[in-house]
Design a protein around this motif. Structure first.
Motif, mmCIF file in Angstrom:
data_model
loop_
_atom_site.group_PDB
_atom_site.id
_atom_site.type_symbol
_atom_site.label_atom_id
_atom_site.label_comp_id
_atom_site.label_asym_id
_atom_site.label_seq_id
_atom_site.Cartn_x
_atom_site.Cartn_y
_atom_site.Cartn_z
ATOM 1 N N LYS A 244 31.194 35.576 41.194
ATOM 2 C CA LYS A 244 31.625 34.468 42.035
ATOM 3 C C LYS A 244 30.383 33.658 42.435
ATOM 4 C CE LYS A 244 36.098 35.211 42.539
ATOM 5 N NZ LYS A 244 36.805 35.548 43.756
ATOM 6 N N ALA B 212 39.167 33.377 40.302
ATOM 7 C CA ALA B 212 40.271 34.325 40.074
ATOM 8 C C ALA B 212 41.039 33.994 38.793
ATOM 9 C CB ALA B 212 41.204 34.310 41.282
ATOM 10 N N ARG C 200 38.270 34.532 35.337
ATOM 11 C CA ARG C 200 37.511 35.755 35.032
ATOM 12 C C ARG C 200 38.139 36.611 33.924
ATOM 13 N NH1 ARG C 200 38.570 38.167 41.134
ATOM 14 N NH2 ARG C 200 40.818 37.999 40.916
ATOM 15 N N ALA D 156 33.308 40.436 40.368
ATOM 16 C CA ALA D 156 33.659 39.226 41.103
ATOM 17 C C ALA D 156 34.857 39.462 42.024
ATOM 18 C CB ALA D 156 33.956 38.103 40.110
ATOM 19 N N THR D 157 34.673 40.299 43.029
ATOM 20 C CA THR D 157 35.738 40.621 44.002
ATOM 21 C C THR D 157 37.061 40.878 43.270
ATOM 22 O OG1 THR D 157 36.461 38.316 44.447
ATOM 23 C CG2 THR D 157 34.641 39.163 45.802
ATOM 24 N N PHE D 158 36.973 41.546 42.137
ATOM 25 C CA PHE D 158 38.130 41.753 41.249
ATOM 26 C C PHE D 158 38.844 43.033 41.681
ATOM 27 C CE2 PHE D 158 39.085 41.137 36.385
ATOM 28 C CZ PHE D 158 40.367 40.721 36.704
ATOM 29 N N ARG E 82 46.558 45.099 36.165
ATOM 30 C CA ARG E 82 45.317 44.631 35.523
ATOM 31 C C ARG E 82 44.685 45.719 34.657
ATOM 32 N NH1 ARG E 82 42.889 41.495 40.827
ATOM 33 N NH2 ARG E 82 44.069 39.565 40.547
ATOM 34 N N SER F 115 46.550 33.533 40.165
ATOM 35 C CA SER F 115 46.068 34.778 39.538
ATOM 36 C C SER F 115 45.398 35.726 40.520
ATOM 37 C CB SER F 115 45.067 34.500 38.406
ATOM 38 O OG SER F 115 45.535 33.505 37.563
ATOM 39 N N SER F 116 45.659 35.575 41.801
ATOM 40 C CA SER F 116 45.082 36.527 42.762
ATOM 41 C C SER F 116 46.173 37.473 43.251
ATOM 42 C CB SER F 116 44.461 35.784 43.946
ATOM 43 O OG SER F 116 45.488 35.293 44.785
ATOM 44 N N THR F 117 45.745 38.509 43.955
ATOM 45 C CA THR F 117 46.675 39.506 44.476
ATOM 46 C C THR F 117 47.278 39.059 45.818
ATOM 47 O OG1 THR F 117 44.745 40.531 45.494
ATOM 48 C CG2 THR F 117 45.524 41.510 43.440
ATOM 49 N N SER F 118 46.809 37.921 46.352
ATOM 50 C CA SER F 118 47.121 37.551 47.736
ATOM 51 C C SER F 118 48.612 37.309 47.992
ATOM 52 C CB SER F 118 46.327 36.316 48.138
ATOM 53 O OG SER F 118 45.015 36.388 47.650
ATOM 54 N N TYR G 163 39.337 28.057 45.679
ATOM 55 C CA TYR G 163 39.345 28.226 47.138
ATOM 56 C C TYR G 163 39.046 26.920 47.889
ATOM 57 C CZ TYR G 163 39.875 33.025 45.864
ATOM 58 O OH TYR G 163 40.370 34.173 45.311
ATOM 59 N N VAL H 107 43.492 35.184 51.594
ATOM 60 C CA VAL H 107 42.821 35.909 50.505
ATOM 61 C C VAL H 107 42.036 37.038 51.177
ATOM 62 C CG1 VAL H 107 40.687 34.503 50.411
ATOM 63 C CG2 VAL H 107 41.503 35.628 48.350
ATOM 64 N N ASP H 108 41.268 37.797 50.413
ATOM 65 C CA ASP H 108 40.464 38.889 50.994
ATOM 66 C C ASP H 108 39.554 38.325 52.102
ATOM 67 O OD1 ASP H 108 41.586 39.855 48.709
ATOM 68 O OD2 ASP H 108 39.708 40.250 47.677
ATOM 69 N N GLN I 224 42.049 46.182 49.233
ATOM 70 C CA GLN I 224 41.640 45.637 47.935
ATOM 71 C C GLN I 224 40.408 46.406 47.462
ATOM 72 O OE1 GLN I 224 43.281 42.619 46.517
ATOM 73 N NE2 GLN I 224 44.741 43.402 48.025
ATOM 74 N N TYR J 9 37.565 46.833 44.901
ATOM 75 C CA TYR J 9 36.889 46.040 43.872
ATOM 76 C C TYR J 9 36.269 46.956 42.805
ATOM 77 C CZ TYR J 9 36.976 42.160 47.272
ATOM 78 O OH TYR J 9 37.347 41.188 48.156
HETATM 79 N N1 GLU Z 1 40.376 40.203 45.197
HETATM 80 C C1 GLU Z 1 41.609 39.504 45.004
HETATM 81 C C2 GLU Z 1 42.027 39.546 43.563
HETATM 82 O O1 GLU Z 1 41.354 40.154 42.773
HETATM 83 C C3 GLU Z 1 41.497 38.108 45.553
HETATM 84 C C4 GLU Z 1 41.176 37.029 44.617
HETATM 85 C C5 GLU Z 1 39.734 36.933 44.177
HETATM 86 O O2 GLU Z 1 39.072 37.920 43.995
HETATM 87 O O3 GLU Z 1 39.282 35.808 43.976
HETATM 88 O O4 GLU Z 1 43.037 39.015 43.213
#
Ligand code: GLU
Length: 263
Positions: free
Chosen positions: A46, A91, A94, A108-110, A116, A157-160, A183, A200-201, A223, A225
């Protein structure tokens, strides 16, 4: 007694041979060889999440907790932490960047999800966050309950969306969603009143907090990661997971968390 020692000794030897050969297989695997030939580890991070992956507009340098993890993995595979090529992801991009081989890893905060995991290899988690809610101070919203009948902006495509919907169902309230690619677009929608909340997170929301907004105390849907890689690149996935677990047990991950003041 002596027999017992001999038996134990040979079991230890066998175990270390197996462990050693696993590592040998991983570091000789075609995916790792390709990275070595390339000379750099290409990592999607990110650039708009302060402290995780953030491009400083003054220096143009990308830094953060997840960049430090990328450097540690480069050190492990290529012997030098500087051998990384960072690419900006969000999001939405990636996954496709992993699919088409433009990046070797995504850090990336994934969030790791079962869905997934069908498409990507994920390491064990290196950080856990929770979903949060950013609202306008002037709106006098105190918790998710007050968002009954309101619109929530989420990233594509996010989990939010699922996380907020599950929580809204528990509370018996109705919320609507508008989804955006990035964002900054959600923040603009919040500022202009097109949405009443940006979700979001919490770590990501921190980067969008300003004088007119506040993050509500609600946190839900943990969440986890993980470092993602392309399915089939199994040698890489193995080395990445070993590195993450070594960093967790040696206290290195905790040091990074302290360095970036994440908790
Ligand atoms: N961590 C969450 C996801 O993977 C929020 C979105 C993001 O990471 O940008 O969906």
């Amino acid at each position: 007694m002596k027999k017992m020692f001999v038996l134990l000794g040979s079991m230890v030897l066998l175990a270390s041979l197996v462990a050693g050969s696993c590592f040998a297989v991983a570091s000789d695997s075609p995916d790792i060889k390709a990275i070595k030939e390339h000379g750099v580890l290409r990592v999607g991070v990110k650039v708009d999440v302060p402290k995780f992956g953030y491009r400083d507009p003054k220096t143009d340098k990308i830094d953060g907790f997840e960049v430090d993890i990328a450097k540690a993995i480069a050190q492990k595979i290529l012997g030098k932490k500087s051998k990384i090529d960072l690419q900006a992801v969000n999001a939405k991009t990636r996954g496709p960047l992993l699919d088409n081989g433009e990046v070797d890893l995504v850090i990336a905060t994934f969030t790791i999800t079962d869905e997934r995991k069908k498409s990507y290899n994920f390491s064990d988690p290196y950080f856990t966050d929770g979903v949060g809610l950013l609202v306008k101070k002037a709106a006098k919203i105190k918790s998710l309950k007050d968002l009954n009948g309101k619109k929530i902006g989420v990233a594509q495509s996010s989990t939010s969306q699922k996380a907020v919907q599950d929580e809204a169902d528990k509370l018996g309230i109705k919320v609507d969603f508008l989804s955006y690619a990035t964002y900054p677009e959600i923040k603009a929608a919040l500022d202009s009143g097109r949405v009443d909340c940006f979700s979001v997170d919490a770590s990501i929301l921190n980067g969008y907090l300003d004088k007119s907004t506040m993050i509500l105390p609600d946190r839900f849907s943990p969440q986890n990661y993980g470092v993602a890689s392309k399915k089939g690149n199994d040698g890489l996935a193995q080395i990445v997971n070993e590195t993450i677990n070594q960093m967790k047990s040696s206290g290195q991950i905790d040091k990074f968390i302290k360095k970036w003041k994440l908790k």
